[in-house]
Design an enzyme around this catalytic site. Sequence first.
Site: not given
Length: 162
Positions: A73, A115, A64, A62, A112, A75
């Site tokens: 993310c 993803c 940010e 990930n 999530c 993934e």
Amino acid sequence: MNTLNFNISYETYADIDELSETDQMLCNKAKAALASSHSPYSKFKVGTAILLGDGQVVLGSNQENVAYPSGLCAERVALFTIGANYPDAVIQSMAITAQTENFKIENPVTSCGACLQVMAEYEKRQNQPIDVLFYCIDGQIMKVKGIKSLLPFVFVEDRLGG
């Protein structure tokens, strides 16, 4: 009115030693991917490892950003890396894990919705299911065969492709 139900099938493993050698390797690579996580705001690191049909493993973590919606993310970082660099690759399986210093993660962390939708797109693109391992470090692992088990009402509109 009709009431319909669906069931989701998945496997659980008490720890990583119960997995096949390939799945253990993938979980360990996902754990290694945590090192490249840029998560100074949430302090919640996520790592992903994706096994391609030719045996190559692609990692993602990930990333940010101070403007939260600008982050991505783990993934999707890994999947978009595959799409950009290996567009014809077939994805066999992927492992996802998470870690934080703020609390003990006691159960596998799942992906999530965004993803899952991207994972479903890659599964559709290759017309082959993707096995997904949700790996809780020092804990349980969940294994799902195919994204439709995770996102049964995936957005699909075949007419957009024509």
